[in-house]
Design an enzyme around this catalytic site. Sequence first.
Site, PDB file in Angstrom:
ATOM      1  CD  GLU A   1      -2.754  -1.587   5.710  1.00 21.47           C
ATOM      2  OE1 GLU A   1      -2.839  -2.537   6.494  1.00 21.47           O
ATOM      3  OE2 GLU A   1      -2.309  -0.477   6.065  1.00 21.47           O
TER       4      GLU A   1
ATOM      5  CG  HIS B   1      -0.435   0.095   2.533  1.00 18.50           C
ATOM      6  ND1 HIS B   1      -0.228   1.283   3.177  1.00 18.50           N
ATOM      7  CD2 HIS B   1      -0.047  -0.858   3.417  1.00 18.50           C
ATOM      8  CE1 HIS B   1       0.249   1.060   4.393  1.00 18.50           C
ATOM      9  NE2 HIS B   1       0.381  -0.233   4.562  1.00 18.50           N
TER      10      HIS B   1
END
Length: 351
Positions: free
Chosen positions: A222, A71
């Site tokens: 995330e 991420h």
Amino acid sequence: MSSFPNTEETMTLIKELVTIPSPSGYTKDAIQFIEQRLEISNVETKRNRKGGLIATLPGKNTSKHRFLTAHVDTLGAIVKEIKTDGRLKIQVIGGFPLNYVEGEYCTIHTVSGKKYTGTILMHQTAVHVYRKAGELKRDTENMEVRIDEVVKSEEETRKLGIEIGDFISFDPRVEKTESGFIKSRHLDDKASAAILIKVIEKLAADQTELPYTTHFLFSNNEEIGYGGNSNIPPEVVEYLAVDMGAIGDGQRTDEFTVSICVKDASGPYHYGLRNHLTEIAKANEIEFKLDIYPYYQSDASAAIHAGHDIIHGLIGPGIDASHAFERTHESSLKHTENLVYHYVQSEMTEE
Ligand SMILES: [Zn+2]
């Protein structure tokens, strides 16, 4: 030919990535950077509606796919309120106690694209004025952003174009040391994003044919829980999240090896995939640590929670002082990059 992994290059890329502000909800620039970078290697990419980027490398087997993710969203803050003295009250994005950003330099990003710098401070910082400066609670009530502009009132701050909802990014203060460390905010998870990019570039440059079509998602939500839980093609069998390994008392993870997560707060990761990863490590002189992260969830567990029928795993470089003043060593980056590189070329465990 340069050797692989080339941690010098990986660290340079990490430096570039952490320097691009990308708190969750404001990740366009980081995603665009990766998109343009992969374009040079002629790698097919597409964006999802959430703003993440998916790169796909075709493989020999097109009926079973692999999916890897790292991420690029980071912790950050957002303007909650403009105070009467012109300073800013904030809310945080992602999970961290406010003392982790006390004294940190930051940038306020206005809707019109202007950027103003500032510092995150306790309202009661001056020791010459506030006797209990050191004891007061570090929370959003007491902490504020001092903007580096001549503003003394709410109106004057508004005149700069600063408004409720403007994103605030933290100065990463990235530094490489002679001893092989890289210290910076946002190594979670830009260290892993850099690793995925370097692996993709290597495979593309060598025109390596992968055993299975493999997708790489650069997810962008995330830290708020749902980055990698969508856009998983039905052919995907294995899903590997590459995200930081957690270091602390009782942990085996360190800054020098790749951490293979057996269980986090979401429960155990897939047993077969975990064992497959340790086999690959052993066969390729990759130093690893098996570990459990007590307060942790990943994009892979988010995908499971969203209902995807996949085999899920989690590996990553060991990051010290996570969500605060992070640091890792080139050795951990090397072992993680190597494990990803060998994993994507391996046969699947569950045939
Ligand atoms: Zn992370």
